[in-house]
Motif scaffolding. Structure first.
Motif, PDB file in Angstrom:
ATOM      1  N   TYR A   1       8.322  15.844  19.434  1.00  0.00           N
ATOM      2  CA  TYR A   1       9.048  14.822  20.196  1.00  0.00           C
ATOM      3  C   TYR A   1      10.470  15.287  20.498  1.00  0.00           C
ATOM      4  O   TYR A   1      10.963  15.139  21.622  1.00  0.00           O
ATOM      5  N   TRP A   2      11.144  15.872  19.497  1.00  0.00           N
ATOM      6  CA  TRP A   2      12.516  16.314  19.698  1.00  0.00           C
ATOM      7  C   TRP A   2      12.583  17.445  20.722  1.00  0.00           C
ATOM      8  O   TRP A   2      13.534  17.510  21.521  1.00  0.00           O
ATOM      9  N   MET A   3      11.596  18.329  20.711  1.00  0.00           N
ATOM     10  CA  MET A   3      11.558  19.404  21.705  1.00  0.00           C
ATOM     11  C   MET A   3      11.427  18.824  23.112  1.00  0.00           C
ATOM     12  O   MET A   3      12.172  19.215  24.024  1.00  0.00           O
ATOM     13  N   ALA A   4      10.492  17.872  23.291  1.00  0.00           N
ATOM     14  CA  ALA A   4      10.275  17.309  24.619  1.00  0.00           C
ATOM     15  C   ALA A   4      11.472  16.485  25.076  1.00  0.00           C
ATOM     16  O   ALA A   4      11.879  16.556  26.249  1.00  0.00           O
ATOM     17  N   VAL A   5      12.065  15.715  24.180  1.00  0.00           N
ATOM     18  CA  VAL A   5      13.216  14.890  24.550  1.00  0.00           C
ATOM     19  C   VAL A   5      14.416  15.762  24.910  1.00  0.00           C
ATOM     20  O   VAL A   5      15.135  15.486  25.880  1.00  0.00           O
ATOM     21  N   THR A   6      14.620  16.833  24.154  1.00  0.00           N
ATOM     22  CA  THR A   6      15.741  17.735  24.439  1.00  0.00           C
ATOM     23  C   THR A   6      15.596  18.365  25.817  1.00  0.00           C
ATOM     24  O   THR A   6      16.594  18.629  26.503  1.00  0.00           O
ATOM     25  N   ALA A   7      14.366  18.612  26.243  1.00  0.00           N
ATOM     26  CA  ALA A   7      14.146  19.215  27.550  1.00  0.00           C
ATOM     27  C   ALA A   7      14.600  18.305  28.685  1.00  0.00           C
ATOM     28  O   ALA A   7      14.927  18.788  29.770  1.00  0.00           O
ATOM     29  N   PHE A   8      14.630  16.989  28.440  1.00  0.00           N
ATOM     30  CA  PHE A   8      15.025  16.036  29.491  1.00  0.00           C
ATOM     31  C   PHE A   8      16.489  15.621  29.385  1.00  0.00           C
ATOM     32  O   PHE A   8      16.964  14.853  30.216  1.00  0.00           O
TER      33      PHE A   8
ATOM     34  N   PRO B   1      20.613  16.024  29.561  1.00  0.00           N
ATOM     35  CA  PRO B   1      21.636  16.875  30.188  1.00  0.00           C
ATOM     36  C   PRO B   1      22.274  17.793  29.148  1.00  0.00           C
ATOM     37  O   PRO B   1      22.251  17.516  27.950  1.00  0.00           O
ATOM     38  N   SER B   2      22.845  18.873  29.601  1.00  0.00           N
ATOM     39  CA  SER B   2      23.408  19.864  28.680  1.00  0.00           C
ATOM     40  C   SER B   2      24.501  19.274  27.804  1.00  0.00           C
ATOM     41  O   SER B   2      24.623  19.630  26.623  1.00  0.00           O
ATOM     42  N   ARG B   3      25.299  18.362  28.339  1.00  0.00           N
ATOM     43  CA  ARG B   3      26.392  17.786  27.539  1.00  0.00           C
ATOM     44  C   ARG B   3      25.844  16.956  26.380  1.00  0.00           C
ATOM     45  O   ARG B   3      26.459  16.908  25.301  1.00  0.00           O
ATOM     46  N   ASP B   4      24.675  16.307  26.569  1.00  0.00           N
ATOM     47  CA  ASP B   4      24.083  15.520  25.482  1.00  0.00           C
ATOM     48  C   ASP B   4      23.439  16.417  24.438  1.00  0.00           C
ATOM     49  O   ASP B   4      23.388  16.057  23.255  1.00  0.00           O
ATOM     50  N   ILE B   5      22.920  17.569  24.857  1.00  0.00           N
ATOM     51  CA  ILE B   5      22.301  18.493  23.896  1.00  0.00           C
ATOM     52  C   ILE B   5      23.359  19.043  22.943  1.00  0.00           C
ATOM     53  O   ILE B   5      23.109  19.187  21.740  1.00  0.00           O
ATOM     54  N   GLN B   6      24.536  19.342  23.461  1.00  0.00           N
ATOM     55  CA  GLN B   6      25.605  19.907  22.648  1.00  0.00           C
ATOM     56  C   GLN B   6      26.396  18.858  21.882  1.00  0.00           C
ATOM     57  O   GLN B   6      27.284  19.200  21.098  1.00  0.00           O
ATOM     58  N   SER B   7      26.079  17.591  22.082  1.00  0.00           N
ATOM     59  CA  SER B   7      26.816  16.524  21.415  1.00  0.00           C
ATOM     60  C   SER B   7      26.543  16.534  19.910  1.00  0.00           C
ATOM     61  O   SER B   7      25.436  16.822  19.462  1.00  0.00           O
TER      62      SER B   7
ATOM     63  N   PRO C   1      17.246   9.716  25.248  1.00  0.00           N
ATOM     64  CA  PRO C   1      18.328  10.114  26.161  1.00  0.00           C
ATOM     65  C   PRO C   1      18.831   8.937  26.995  1.00  0.00           C
ATOM     66  O   PRO C   1      18.042   8.102  27.462  1.00  0.00           O
ATOM     67  N   HIS C   2      20.142   8.879  27.173  1.00  0.00           N
ATOM     68  CA  HIS C   2      20.715   7.867  28.061  1.00  0.00           C
ATOM     69  C   HIS C   2      20.507   8.254  29.525  1.00  0.00           C
ATOM     70  O   HIS C   2      20.348   7.395  30.395  1.00  0.00           O
ATOM     71  N   THR C   3      20.505   9.555  29.768  1.00  0.00           N
ATOM     72  CA  THR C   3      20.302  10.077  31.122  1.00  0.00           C
ATOM     73  C   THR C   3      19.188  11.116  31.082  1.00  0.00           C
ATOM     74  O   THR C   3      19.182  11.988  30.209  1.00  0.00           O
ATOM     75  N   TRP C   4      18.259  11.016  32.010  1.00  0.00           N
ATOM     76  CA  TRP C   4      17.127  11.943  32.059  1.00  0.00           C
ATOM     77  C   TRP C   4      17.333  12.903  33.226  1.00  0.00           C
ATOM     78  O   TRP C   4      17.779  12.510  34.300  1.00  0.00           O
ATOM     79  N   THR C   5      16.962  14.157  33.011  1.00  0.00           N
ATOM     80  CA  THR C   5      17.128  15.161  34.049  1.00  0.00           C
ATOM     81  C   THR C   5      15.956  16.142  34.016  1.00  0.00           C
ATOM     82  O   THR C   5      15.368  16.395  32.957  1.00  0.00           O
TER      83      THR C   5
ATOM     84  N   TRP D   1      19.904  25.767  25.616  1.00  0.00           N
ATOM     85  CA  TRP D   1      18.819  25.216  24.807  1.00  0.00           C
ATOM     86  C   TRP D   1      17.947  24.255  25.608  1.00  0.00           C
ATOM     87  O   TRP D   1      16.767  24.085  25.305  1.00  0.00           O
ATOM     88  N   GLY D   2      18.500  23.637  26.619  1.00  0.00           N
ATOM     89  CA  GLY D   2      17.694  22.747  27.448  1.00  0.00           C
ATOM     90  C   GLY D   2      16.581  23.494  28.161  1.00  0.00           C
ATOM     91  O   GLY D   2      15.420  23.053  28.168  1.00  0.00           O
ATOM     92  N   ALA D   3      16.907  24.649  28.744  1.00  0.00           N
ATOM     93  CA  ALA D   3      15.886  25.453  29.413  1.00  0.00           C
ATOM     94  C   ALA D   3      14.875  26.003  28.413  1.00  0.00           C
ATOM     95  O   ALA D   3      13.679  26.106  28.708  1.00  0.00           O
ATOM     96  N   THR D   4      15.353  26.359  27.217  1.00  0.00           N
ATOM     97  CA  THR D   4      14.442  26.860  26.186  1.00  0.00           C
ATOM     98  C   THR D   4      13.450  25.782  25.770  1.00  0.00           C
ATOM     99  O   THR D   4      12.251  26.040  25.627  1.00  0.00           O
ATOM    100  N   MET D   5      13.929  24.559  25.564  1.00  0.00           N
ATOM    101  CA  MET D   5      13.033  23.458  25.191  1.00  0.00           C
ATOM    102  C   MET D   5      12.101  23.080  26.335  1.00  0.00           C
ATOM    103  O   MET D   5      10.944  22.724  26.114  1.00  0.00           O
ATOM    104  N   ALA D   6      12.595  23.168  27.563  1.00  0.00           N
ATOM    105  CA  ALA D   6      11.733  22.881  28.708  1.00  0.00           C
ATOM    106  C   ALA D   6      10.612  23.909  28.821  1.00  0.00           C
ATOM    107  O   ALA D   6       9.451  23.572  29.075  1.00  0.00           O
ATOM    108  N   ALA D   7      10.957  25.183  28.627  1.00  0.00           N
ATOM    109  CA  ALA D   7       9.932  26.226  28.660  1.00  0.00           C
ATOM    110  C   ALA D   7       8.920  26.029  27.536  1.00  0.00           C
ATOM    111  O   ALA D   7       7.721  26.231  27.728  1.00  0.00           O
ATOM    112  N   SER D   8       9.398  25.634  26.360  1.00  0.00           N
ATOM    113  CA  SER D   8       8.491  25.387  25.235  1.00  0.00           C
ATOM    114  C   SER D   8       7.577  24.210  25.527  1.00  0.00           C
ATOM    115  O   SER D   8       6.383  24.224  25.166  1.00  0.00           O
TER     116      SER D   8
END
Length: 290
Positions: A40-47, A49-55, A62-66, A254-261
């Motif tokens: 779940y965390w992998m899939a959620v991280t993929a959606f 934004p980069s600023r939320d991943i580094q938070s 996620p508050h914002t999906w991308t 990390w967003g692209a890495t989680m999306a690829a995963s």
């Protein structure tokens, strides 16, 4: 004077049974949570934004999906090629293991021949052997036969890995099919192969589904052999090997890495959802007799 309802003891026993089951249900829920939360965390991280991943404050929803990270992963160099390589190798290995394993299982379950028990024992030993211990012998054989850097080599290796399981499961499954059905078909004029194809093979569908799922997941997720056997020709790499270098390619993305995963996990998940209704019955039937 109070009157006790005749249903009261039954209700009390039912309540006690439910209370006794609470620890089992709680343990099952905890197991599911532990197993599914990383996915779940992998899939959620993929959606995210980069600023939320580094938070520093984790966001479980996620508050914002991308979809930006998925676009980055899909347009990465070699994604389509490596995806098709993985699919080709996996499907080829599964089909080979089904054809050869089905024939071997039928011969063991239906025929009597010298060395049959030794053959079954050898199959069990092959299934118990750790795959990692075979990497060096397989590499030496591939090197000496000029089979390195070829998708055919990976297909044959994955076929070798999944064949023992396929043979064991289908052997037990064939043993549950009454041989009288095939004998009746042979009396009506079918050959042995014709009786197997017309009578036994349709009844083997759940077992074939179960072994197909195991073979697909095993070959699709395999990393070690693909990393050791594909050295010079990088165009023949598979998705797991490509994914391992994804972080280096994109730095700290990390967003692209989680999306690829996530994209990497989707085919295996799709195959499981497609075949899951047959998996339990196939494995249970294959374990009843043999």
């Amino acid at each position: 004077m109070s009157v006790t309802s005749p249903d009261t003891p039954v209700r009390r026993r039912s309540t006690l049974r439910r209370l006794r089951r609470l620890p089992l249900h709680a343990g099952a829920a905890l197991t599911v949570l532990v197993c599914l939360f990383p996915v779940y965390w992998m899939a959620v991280t993929a959606f995210k934004p980069s600023r939320d991943i580094q938070s520093t404050t984790p966001q479980f929803v996620p508050h914002t999906w991308t979809l930006e990270h998925f676009r980055t992963a899909v347009h990465a160099a070699g994604f389509a090629r490596f995806w098709s390589n993985s699919l080709l190798v996996t499907v080829g290995a599964v089909l080979l293991s089904l054809v050869i394993g089905c024939g071997a299982a039928f011969a063991v379950a239906r025929m009597r021949w010298r060395g049959r028990r030794q053959f079954v024992l050898a199959v069990f030993v092959a299934q118990m052997a750790p795959w990692e211990s075979l990497i060096i012998p397989v590499y030496i054989i591939a090197r000496d036969t000029d089979m390195l850097d070829r998708l055919l080599t990976l297909t044959l290796v994955y076929f070798m890995v999944t064949l023992p399981f396929t043979t064991i499961v289908l052997r037990g499954f064939i043993a549950t099919i009454p041989p009288e059905l095939e004998e009746a078909a042979r009396v009506d004029g079918c050959t042995r192969f014709g009786a197997f194809r017309r009578i036994a093979l349709p009844l083997l569908a759940p077992g074939l589904m179960a072994t197909s799922l195991f073979g697909f997941i095993t070959a699709w997720n395999e990393f070690a052999y693909a990393n050791f056997l594909i050295i010079k020709n990088q165009d023949n790499r598979t998705l797991p090997v490509w994914l391992s270098s994804f972080k280096n390619t994109f730095g700290t993305d990390w967003g692209a890495t989680m999306a690829a995963s996530t994209l990497f996990a989707l085919p295996a998940l799709g195959v499981f959802l497609l075949l899951q209704r047959h998996v339990t019955s196939g494995l249970a039937s294959g374990a009843v007799k043999g």
